[in-house]
Structure formats: structure tokens, C-alpha cells
Motif scaffolding. Structure first.
Motif, PDB file in Angstrom:
ATOM      1  N   PRO A   1       0.838  -1.213   0.000  1.00 55.19           N
ATOM      2  CA  PRO A   1       0.000   0.000   0.000  1.00 55.19           C
ATOM      3  C   PRO A   1       0.866   1.254   0.000  1.00 55.19           C
ATOM      4  CG  PRO A   1       0.028  -1.009   2.178  1.00 55.19           C
ATOM      5  CD  PRO A   1       0.747  -1.955   1.268  1.00 55.19           C
ATOM      6  N   THR A   2       0.343   2.298  -0.632  1.00 58.77           N
ATOM      7  CA  THR A   2       1.008   3.594  -0.619  1.00 58.77           C
ATOM      8  C   THR A   2       0.439   4.441   0.515  1.00 58.77           C
ATOM      9  OG1 THR A   2      -0.608   4.644  -2.079  1.00 58.77           O
ATOM     10  CG2 THR A   2       1.232   3.469  -3.116  1.00 58.77           C
ATOM     11  N   GLY A   3       1.001   5.625   0.706  1.00 58.22           N
ATOM     12  CA  GLY A   3       0.536   6.495   1.778  1.00 58.22           C
ATOM     13  C   GLY A   3      -0.895   6.942   1.619  1.00 58.22           C
ATOM     14  N   SER A   4      -1.384   7.008   0.375  1.00 58.28           N
ATOM     15  CA  SER A   4      -2.751   7.459   0.122  1.00 58.28           C
ATOM     16  C   SER A   4      -3.770   6.326   0.199  1.00 58.28           C
ATOM     17  CB  SER A   4      -2.836   8.099  -1.265  1.00 58.28           C
ATOM     18  OG  SER A   4      -2.730   7.105  -2.281  1.00 58.28           O
ATOM     19  N   GLY A   5      -3.287   5.094   0.390  1.00 59.03           N
ATOM     20  CA  GLY A   5      -4.180   3.943   0.368  1.00 59.03           C
ATOM     21  C   GLY A   5      -4.272   3.290  -0.988  1.00 59.03           C
ATOM     22  N   ASP A   6      -3.546   3.820  -1.976  1.00 56.93           N
ATOM     23  CA  ASP A   6      -3.446   3.193  -3.296  1.00 56.93           C
ATOM     24  C   ASP A   6      -2.477   2.009  -3.202  1.00 56.93           C
ATOM     25  OD1 ASP A   6      -3.558   2.755  -6.102  1.00 56.93           O
ATOM     26  OD2 ASP A   6      -3.842   4.883  -6.456  1.00 56.93           O
ATOM     27  N   GLN A   7      -2.018   1.498  -4.333  1.00 52.76           N
ATOM     28  CA  GLN A   7      -1.136   0.338  -4.344  1.00 52.76           C
ATOM     29  C   GLN A   7       0.064   0.576  -5.248  1.00 52.76           C
ATOM     30  OE1 GLN A   7      -1.571  -2.627  -2.643  1.00 52.76           O
ATOM     31  NE2 GLN A   7      -3.411  -1.816  -1.663  1.00 52.76           N
TER      32      GLN A   7
ATOM     33  N   ARG B   1      17.116 -13.972  -9.413  1.00 53.96           N
ATOM     34  CA  ARG B   1      16.320 -13.087  -8.555  1.00 53.96           C
ATOM     35  C   ARG B   1      16.813 -11.644  -8.501  1.00 53.96           C
ATOM     36  NH1 ARG B   1      11.523 -13.631  -7.154  1.00 53.96           N
ATOM     37  NH2 ARG B   1      11.916 -12.432  -5.253  1.00 53.96           N
ATOM     38  N   LEU B   2      17.844 -11.274  -9.244  1.00 53.76           N
ATOM     39  CA  LEU B   2      18.455  -9.961  -9.072  1.00 53.76           C
ATOM     40  C   LEU B   2      17.478  -8.827  -9.357  1.00 53.76           C
ATOM     41  CD1 LEU B   2      20.797  -8.093  -8.509  1.00 53.76           C
ATOM     42  CD2 LEU B   2      21.651  -8.528 -10.838  1.00 53.76           C
ATOM     43  N   ALA B   3      16.737  -8.893 -10.459  1.00 46.20           N
ATOM     44  CA  ALA B   3      15.793  -7.821 -10.787  1.00 46.20           C
ATOM     45  C   ALA B   3      14.709  -7.701  -9.719  1.00 46.20           C
ATOM     46  CB  ALA B   3      15.162  -8.075 -12.161  1.00 46.20           C
ATOM     47  N   SER B   4      14.164  -8.829  -9.276  1.00 46.09           N
ATOM     48  CA  SER B   4      13.129  -8.804  -8.239  1.00 46.09           C
ATOM     49  C   SER B   4      13.682  -8.286  -6.919  1.00 46.09           C
ATOM     50  CB  SER B   4      12.542 -10.206  -8.051  1.00 46.09           C
ATOM     51  OG  SER B   4      11.842 -10.620  -9.210  1.00 46.09           O
ATOM     52  N   THR B   5      14.935  -8.605  -6.609  1.00 45.76           N
ATOM     53  CA  THR B   5      15.554  -8.099  -5.385  1.00 45.76           C
ATOM     54  C   THR B   5      15.686  -6.580  -5.433  1.00 45.76           C
ATOM     55  OG1 THR B   5      16.769 -10.161  -5.032  1.00 45.76           O
ATOM     56  CG2 THR B   5      17.630  -8.191  -3.949  1.00 45.76           C
ATOM     57  N   LEU B   6      16.107  -6.053  -6.570  1.00 48.10           N
ATOM     58  CA  LEU B   6      16.177  -4.603  -6.727  1.00 48.10           C
ATOM     59  C   LEU B   6      14.787  -3.986  -6.601  1.00 48.10           C
ATOM     60  CD1 LEU B   6      18.707  -4.480  -9.694  1.00 48.10           C
ATOM     61  CD2 LEU B   6      19.167  -3.758  -7.344  1.00 48.10           C
ATOM     62  N   GLY B   7      13.779  -4.658  -7.172  1.00 51.60           N
ATOM     63  CA  GLY B   7      12.404  -4.181  -7.036  1.00 51.60           C
ATOM     64  C   GLY B   7      11.937  -4.189  -5.596  1.00 51.60           C
ATOM     65  N   PHE B   8      12.307  -5.223  -4.852  1.00 55.53           N
ATOM     66  CA  PHE B   8      11.958  -5.289  -3.428  1.00 55.53           C
ATOM     67  C   PHE B   8      12.541  -4.103  -2.670  1.00 55.53           C
ATOM     68  CE2 PHE B   8      13.955  -6.301   0.661  1.00 55.53           C
ATOM     69  CZ  PHE B   8      12.824  -6.427   1.457  1.00 55.53           C
ATOM     70  N   HIS B   9      13.826  -3.816  -2.894  1.00 58.07           N
ATOM     71  CA  HIS B   9      14.467  -2.702  -2.189  1.00 58.07           C
ATOM     72  C   HIS B   9      13.805  -1.379  -2.563  1.00 58.07           C
ATOM     73  CE1 HIS B   9      17.683  -4.724  -0.055  1.00 58.07           C
ATOM     74  NE2 HIS B   9      17.990  -5.405  -1.142  1.00 58.07           N
ATOM     75  N   TRP B  10      13.414  -1.239  -3.812  1.00 57.72           N
ATOM     76  CA  TRP B  10      12.757   0.000  -4.235  1.00 57.72           C
ATOM     77  C   TRP B  10      11.402   0.176  -3.553  1.00 57.72           C
ATOM     78  CZ3 TRP B  10       8.233   1.152  -6.910  1.00 57.72           C
ATOM     79  CH2 TRP B  10       8.119   2.459  -7.384  1.00 57.72           C
ATOM     80  N   VAL B  11      10.599  -0.906  -3.494  1.00 58.80           N
ATOM     81  CA  VAL B  11       9.300  -0.822  -2.816  1.00 58.80           C
ATOM     82  C   VAL B  11       9.475  -0.462  -1.357  1.00 58.80           C
ATOM     83  CG1 VAL B  11       7.292  -2.172  -2.062  1.00 58.80           C
ATOM     84  CG2 VAL B  11       8.101  -2.366  -4.420  1.00 58.80           C
ATOM     85  N   PHE B  12      10.461  -1.068  -0.701  1.00 56.00           N
ATOM     86  CA  PHE B  12      10.694  -0.768   0.717  1.00 56.00           C
ATOM     87  C   PHE B  12      11.140   0.677   0.893  1.00 56.00           C
ATOM     88  CE2 PHE B  12      13.046  -0.932   4.763  1.00 56.00           C
ATOM     89  CZ  PHE B  12      12.039  -1.438   5.574  1.00 56.00           C
ATOM     90  N   TRP B  13      11.988   1.153  -0.008  1.00 52.39           N
ATOM     91  CA  TRP B  13      12.443   2.550   0.051  1.00 52.39           C
ATOM     92  C   TRP B  13      11.270   3.509  -0.176  1.00 52.39           C
ATOM     93  CZ3 TRP B  13      13.386   5.690  -4.609  1.00 52.39           C
ATOM     94  CH2 TRP B  13      13.934   6.941  -4.308  1.00 52.39           C
ATOM     95  N   GLN B  14      10.342   3.136  -1.057  1.00 52.48           N
ATOM     96  CA  GLN B  14       9.200   3.993  -1.365  1.00 52.48           C
ATOM     97  C   GLN B  14       8.152   3.997  -0.251  1.00 52.48           C
ATOM     98  OE1 GLN B  14       7.928   5.612  -4.636  1.00 52.48           O
ATOM     99  NE2 GLN B  14      10.129   5.925  -4.796  1.00 52.48           N
ATOM    100  N   THR B  15       7.914   2.848   0.371  1.00 52.82           N
ATOM    101  CA  THR B  15       6.758   2.706   1.269  1.00 52.82           C
ATOM    102  C   THR B  15       7.114   2.382   2.711  1.00 52.82           C
ATOM    103  OG1 THR B  15       6.478   0.321   0.879  1.00 52.82           O
ATOM    104  CG2 THR B  15       5.416   1.832  -0.688  1.00 52.82           C
ATOM    105  N   GLY B  16       8.340   1.886   2.966  1.00 54.72           N
ATOM    106  CA  GLY B  16       8.684   1.423   4.306  1.00 54.72           C
ATOM    107  C   GLY B  16       8.128   0.062   4.629  1.00 54.72           C
TER     108      GLY B  16
END
Length: 415
Positions: A319-325, A360-375
Motif C-alpha cells: 500500500p502507498t501512503g494514500s491507500g493506493d497500491q 532473482r536480481l531484478a526482483s531483489t532490486l524491485g523489493f528494495h525500491w518498494v521498501f524505500w518507497q513505502t517502508g
């Protein structure tokens, strides 16, 4: 007294376990790669991870408010750049969903009408469930009750892949086991990942449009978005194709794929920049889809353990801060192909990662980005996060049990 001590120990074990599992689910035990809004810091940290793990070729692009904020290309062979064409594996499904939704926008297809009424050349076999519950909406969201779990097998460059109808009748599974595309659970009741469902969507597009699937997608999606490198052709015959590698770093051959809609698309980082921008509010009003249609594709269609998991052809990561995804799609295939595109509609930010030679490298980078964006860890990484804290959990269990034993022995000695 002994019973109380035992109950106390059990309670302590439960509290400790719940604390660590909750922490894994909500990201308490992990730090983001960079401070919030520090896109340069994130990019630098992500490039470090990519360089350390790359065993083949890789493309990484980060968008900030729709603009390219950073990009990096790596290769153990000849150079790659924005125009290098990478295989996308299951990321192909997201583009297929755009093709299906273009039929909806055109009034040629109803999302909630049984697909059987549109199909001309093949029908699902009879089952103990109502096949009329199989709709385009449910096929897009893996909730149509198809329980095949495909995973398509690859075909050597000198092989002729089966036709679409042959694949529907006798699909070749990556597991090598016999698989049947049929309704195995009540449509709409559960989420089951189904490559067979996207085979059926490929047939649906062809039967409704009257065109070969690749031609329809080029005319309706790739052409309007100016995705000039997007192709369903054999990658070994594509100009500027990425080289394939095994995780060991050894070169690997190109394969042919039976399903265009499910796994068969290849595209460049430049193509995916255009595709990611088309997802952003205010940028999708031009063909091929209306803005309202693009927005509807990330509306949750199914939850698992109370968490949204899938939209219309899109994975819902967090989820994003606004409740979106935060939404998008990953792809993985043999030999060591991995890709991800993820978009935050709140910020207009996105990540594109394409790799060969890594599972898994691309998905791992995607995971870190989602965590950086949303916590928050993305939904599909929660299992690995729990596994990551298991040694700490086991150590806590051992300590709790040791304390319980010591206390019990002391009390027994006093008695």
C-alpha cells in the motif's frame, strides 16, 4: 507451579515468534537503501548491489515523477544500453492485460461475461464447477478457478513450439509433469496463479479481434505507446538482443516460448520507460487505454490473508501512503532470466530492472525500491523476510527454553 512455568514458557515463545514475524511483515528489522526522497542515494546503493550480483547483462532505470532520475547498464559481454532487448518472461502478462482492456474500452469485450461466449476455436473441458464463472476479469486476476499453475516449458531454438490450440490441449509445463487447463476450484473463490489462464486470454484476444495475437498487440498497445523494440519474435533473431547466461556466468542458449501472452514478450528498457509512464495519472488519457481503465487495473480483485494481492493483470506489492497500491509485475524464466517493473502512483516514481544470468536480481532490486518507497516489504518478499529472521527466532526459542529449564530446576531444588 510446574504448570504455570510451562504456560509462561509457551506464552514467551508465542510472543517472541509473533514479534519477529510481525517485524518481518512490516519491515521493522530492515533499513532502506537510502533516506526517503534521496533518489541519488538509492540509485548508488542499488547499482552497488547490481554490480556485485550481476552474472550476465543488466539494465536498471529509476523514474522520479515520471522522469528518468538514474540508469545503469552492466554486462559481462558486449555493452548494453536502453535499446538492448531483454526477455520479459511473466512480465508479458501485464502487457497482455493492456491488450485485453483495450477490447473492453472498445466495447468488444465485457469483463464479467463468461468467456465461453466469445471463444470460437476451443472451450474449457467440463468440470464439476460452473465454467460460466470463468470471465476475463477472473482470468486477468488468477481467480477464475484454473488450477494448472503453469510455468511453461522452454523449447530449443531448433524446435517448433506448439501452436496456441496445441498448448491449450496439451500444455508443456516447466515441471515436466502432465498439466490440464481446466476449472479445478469454484471460480471467484480463491487465487491460483495460472499460466493457462493467459493462454486462454491469448485465444480470447484473437477470437474477439479477428487478428493474430502479436499483430493485435502491435497495433493496439506497442504502436500507440511507441514501444519500438517490443517483440514476440525469437530472441536469437532479434537485433540488439541481450545475451543469456547461467547463474555461473557461462553463456546460455536462446529458447523459444509457446505462449506469447504469458511469457513470450521481449522489450528494451526504453520500451518499458514508455510503458511505466503510461501508468501514471494524467499520462494515460491517450490511446490505447482510458485513464479510468488504467486506474481500474490496480484495484484489488483478491486478497490473501487479508492483504490485496492482484489487480487486473497487475501484482499489488504494497500500500502507498494514500491507500493506493504500488503495482506492476515480475517475470522469471530459464535460463536465469528476471525482470520487474513497479510503479508508485502516488509519486509518479517507478523502477525497471532487467537481468540475465540471475534468477532473482531484478526482483531483489524491485523489493528494495518498494521498501524505500513505502517502508513496507513487498507482499511476495514476506516469506523470505521471515526466513531471514529464523536464526534469530531459533536463538530466542533456545534462550527462552533454557531459562525455563533453569527456573524449573531451581524451584525443584528448593522443593
Amino acid at each position: 507451579m510446574a504448570l504455570k512455568a510451562a504456560l509462561a514458557a509457551v506464552a514467551a515463545l508465542l510472543v517472541w515468534s509473533c514479534l519477529l514475524v510481525a517485524g518481518a511483515m512490516f519491515g521493522w528489522w530492515r533499513q532502506p537503501l537510502a533516506a526517503p526522497d534521496d533518489v541519488n542515494g538509492f540509485m548508488a546503493a542499488a547499482v552497488d548491489l547490481l554490480v556485485q550480483a550481476n552474472r550476465g547483462q543488466a539494465a536498471l532505470v529509476v523514474l522520479e515523477e515520471g522522469a528518468v532520475a538514474g540508469e545503469h547498464y552492466a554486462s559481462v559481454a558486449e555493452p548494453v544500453d536502453r535499446t538492448t532487448v531483454f526477455p520479459l518472461a511473466s512480465l508479458s502478462k501485464w502487457m497482455t492485460a493492456w491488450g485485453v482492456m483495450a477490447l473492453v474500452d472498445a466495447g468488444s469485450l465485457e469483463l464479467d461475461r463468461p468467456v465461453a461466449g466469445y471463444l470460437r476455436r476451443w472451450q474449457l473441458p467440463e468440470s464439476s464447477f460452473d465454467n460460466a464463472g470463468v470471465t476475463a476479469r477472473r482470468l486477468l486476476s488468477h481467480t477464475a478457478g484454473l488450477s494448472d499453475g503453469l510455468g511453461f516449458a522452454d523449447h530449443r531454438s531448433d524446435e517448433s513450439p506448439p501452436t496456441l490450440l496445441e498448448s491449450l490441449e496439451e500444455p508443456g509445463a516447466s515441471s515436466g509433469k502432465p498439466v490440464r487447463i481446466a476449472v479445478g476450484v469454484e471460480p471467484g473463490s480463491e487465487w491460483h496463479y495460472s499460466g493457462g489462464g493467459y493462454l486462454l486470454l491469448e485465444l480470447l484476444v484473437e477470437d474477439v479481434s479477428g487478428e493474430p495475437f502479436a499483430d493485435y498487440m502491435q497495433r493496439t498497445v506497442f504502436g500507440p505507446l511507441r514501444m519500438t523494440g517490443a517483440t514476440y519474435g525469437f530472441l536469437g533473431e532479434v537485433d540488439r538482443a541481450a545475451r543469456l547466461f547461467l547463474p555461473s556466468g557461462r553463456p546460455a542458449p536462446y529458447y523459444r516460448y509457446a505462449s506469447k501472452a504469458a511469457t513470450g514478450l521481449s522489450a528494451s528498457a526504453e520500451d518499458l520507460i514508455r510503458f511505466a509512464r503510461a501508468q501514471l495519472p494524467g499520462r494515460a488519457s491517450a490511446p490505447p487505454l482510458r485513464q479510468a481503465t488504467v486506474d481500474a487495473m490496480r484495484v484489488p480483485q483478491m486478497t490473501v490473508l487479508g492483504q490485496p494481492i492482484w489487480g487486473l493483470g497487475t501484482i499489488l506489492y504494497a500500500p502507498t501512503g494514500s491507500g493506493d497500491q504500488v503495482f506492476g509485475h515480475d517475470g522469471g524464466n530459464e535460463p536465469a532470466i528476471n525482470a520487474t517493473v513497479r510503479v508508485n502512483p502516488d509519486s509518479g516514481d517507478a523502477i525497471i530492472a532487467l537481468t540475465t544470468g540471475s534468477v532473482r536480481l531484478a526482483s531483489t532490486l524491485g523489493f528494495h525500491w518498494v521498501f524505500w518507497q513505502t517502508g513496507l516489504p513487498d507482499l511476495f518478499s514476506v516469506g523470505s523476510e521471515i526466513r531471514r529472521v529464523m536464526p534469530v527466532m531459533a536463538g530466542g526459542w533456545a534462550a527462552i527454553l533454557a531459562v525455563a529449564v533453569i527456573v524449573a530446576l531451581r524451584r525443584r531444588g528448593r522443593g
